[in-house]
Design a protein around this motif. Structure first.
Motif, PDB file in Angstrom:
ATOM      1  N   ARG A 126       0.844  -1.189   0.000  1.00 16.22           N
ATOM      2  CA  ARG A 126       0.000   0.000   0.000  1.00 16.22           C
ATOM      3  C   ARG A 126       0.882   1.243   0.000  1.00 16.22           C
ATOM      4  O   ARG A 126       2.020   1.217   0.467  1.00 16.22           O
ATOM      5  CB  ARG A 126      -0.943   0.018   1.203  1.00 16.22           C
ATOM      6  N   GLN A 129      -1.838   8.063  -0.370  1.00 17.82           N
ATOM      7  CA  GLN A 129      -2.579   8.784  -1.402  1.00 17.82           C
ATOM      8  C   GLN A 129      -2.593  10.267  -1.050  1.00 17.82           C
ATOM      9  O   GLN A 129      -3.357  10.716  -0.205  1.00 17.82           O
ATOM     10  CB  GLN A 129      -4.009   8.235  -1.497  1.00 17.82           C
ATOM     11  N   ARG A 130      -1.723  11.014  -1.700  1.00 19.50           N
ATOM     12  CA  ARG A 130      -1.550  12.435  -1.353  1.00 19.50           C
ATOM     13  C   ARG A 130      -2.588  13.276  -2.088  1.00 19.50           C
ATOM     14  O   ARG A 130      -2.751  13.183  -3.301  1.00 19.50           O
ATOM     15  CB  ARG A 130      -0.142  12.892  -1.692  1.00 19.50           C
ATOM     16  N   SER A 131      -3.271  14.125  -1.330  1.00 19.07           N
ATOM     17  CA  SER A 131      -4.318  14.978  -1.891  1.00 19.07           C
ATOM     18  C   SER A 131      -3.993  16.457  -1.780  1.00 19.07           C
ATOM     19  O   SER A 131      -4.763  17.294  -2.242  1.00 19.07           O
ATOM     20  CB  SER A 131      -5.640  14.692  -1.170  1.00 19.07           C
ATOM     21  N   LYS A 140      -3.379   3.434   0.648  1.00 19.44           N
ATOM     22  CA  LYS A 140      -4.255   2.685  -0.240  1.00 19.44           C
ATOM     23  C   LYS A 140      -3.535   1.460  -0.780  1.00 19.44           C
ATOM     24  O   LYS A 140      -2.386   1.542  -1.235  1.00 19.44           O
ATOM     25  CB  LYS A 140      -4.706   3.566  -1.410  1.00 19.44           C
ATOM     26  N   ASP A 143      -3.837  -1.207  -6.627  1.00 23.43           N
ATOM     27  CA  ASP A 143      -5.089  -1.474  -7.348  1.00 23.43           C
ATOM     28  C   ASP A 143      -5.168  -2.901  -7.881  1.00 23.43           C
ATOM     29  O   ASP A 143      -6.193  -3.561  -7.760  1.00 23.43           O
ATOM     30  CB  ASP A 143      -5.242  -0.485  -8.507  1.00 23.43           C
TER      31      ASP A 143
END
Length: 269
Positions: A126, A129-131, A140, A143
């Protein structure tokens, strides 16, 4: 590297037992560094990974060995040794699988019913998840990561049934990866890592059942494991491959000699 116990080497070449043991320890520690710097550098398209555990006895007591390999190239990825069969045994192996794997490529893990595998795989594979918002970003899971457990039910020594269950991801995608990585098509299984473990038991005297030459301690057993694993990867032509597992994984363009393995110059850590 091919199963000759130290007492036999001593008897044949009239060398001191401590000398042979030191050579094996130094060679194993060197092989571990080679493996770290050549295999675990994010260059392997691992595809399908199979992992399993071995149980053996040493002079210091019984131990567990966890191993992992890629199916397509038959490349042995890593191994660890622990007194207990728990998450601490398998997590370092999964961490090195990630270190070897190319980012963004689909991965299928085929493991047995040992529950620690699923948690360790989801923990290791994992990324944050940088926003752009303040605070620690959420993690995360990759996938295209899929985990299938192959659970065998036995009555005594007799195999009664085999159950396959998806622990994470998609069964359809898992079967697609399986068909792309296995020469022998069929159902998802752990047969490849079981065959590799049988090879390790053949090549490592300390892993032979009811052996008279058990390993003295974990450090020497680990050295023997990495020396054997490196020779298997780089110096041994596999019967089902056009070369060695390292060649099939595009890590080298030729079969190494033992001398080349020993003389490989590792970068200083």
């Amino acid at each position: 590297a091919y199963g000759c116990p130290i007492p036999a080497i001593v008897a044949t070449f009239a060398l001191d037992e401590r000398t042979i043991a030191d050579w094996q320890l130094n060679a194993g520690q060197h092989a571990k560094r080679v493996h770290q710097q050549v295999v675990c550098q994010g260059q392997v398209d691992v595809g399908q990974v199979q992992a399993d555990e071995l149980y053996t006895k040493t002079q210091a007591g019984p131990v567990w060995i966890a191993t992992a390999m890629t199916v397509f190239s038959r490349l042995w990825l890593w191994g660890t040794i622990s007194w207990e069969r728990d998450a601490a045994l398998v997590e370092p192996v999964i961490a090195q699988v990630r270190a070897a794997a190319q980012i963004g490529k689909p991965i299928l893990f085929a493991v047995d019913g040992f529950k620690a595998y699923v948690g360790c795989i989801l923990k290791v594979f994992r990324d944050p998840q940088r926003s752009g918002k303040r605070g620690r970003p959420p993690l995360k899971v990759w996938d295209d990561l899929h985990i299938v457990q192959v659970v065998k039910q036995r009555v005594g020594r007799r195999l009664k049934s085999i159950t396959r269950r998806v622990a994470h991801g998609s069964l359809e995608q898992a079967e697609t990866i399986m068909q792309a990585t296995q020469v022998e098509l069929g159902r998802i299984n752990t047969a490849y890592i079981e065959r590799l473990n049988a090879t390790l038991r053949t090549w490592m005297p300390a892993l032979v059942r009811r052996t008279r030459t058990p390993s003295g301690d974990r450090e020497r057993l680990e050295a023997a494991l990495f020396w054997t694993g490196c020779v298997y990867n780089f110096c041994h032509e596999h019967a089902t491959l056009a070369g060695t597992p390292a060649m099939a994984a595009d890590l080298t363009d030729h079969e190494w000699s033992i001398d080349e393995l020993i003389r490989f110059r590792c970068q200083r850590e």
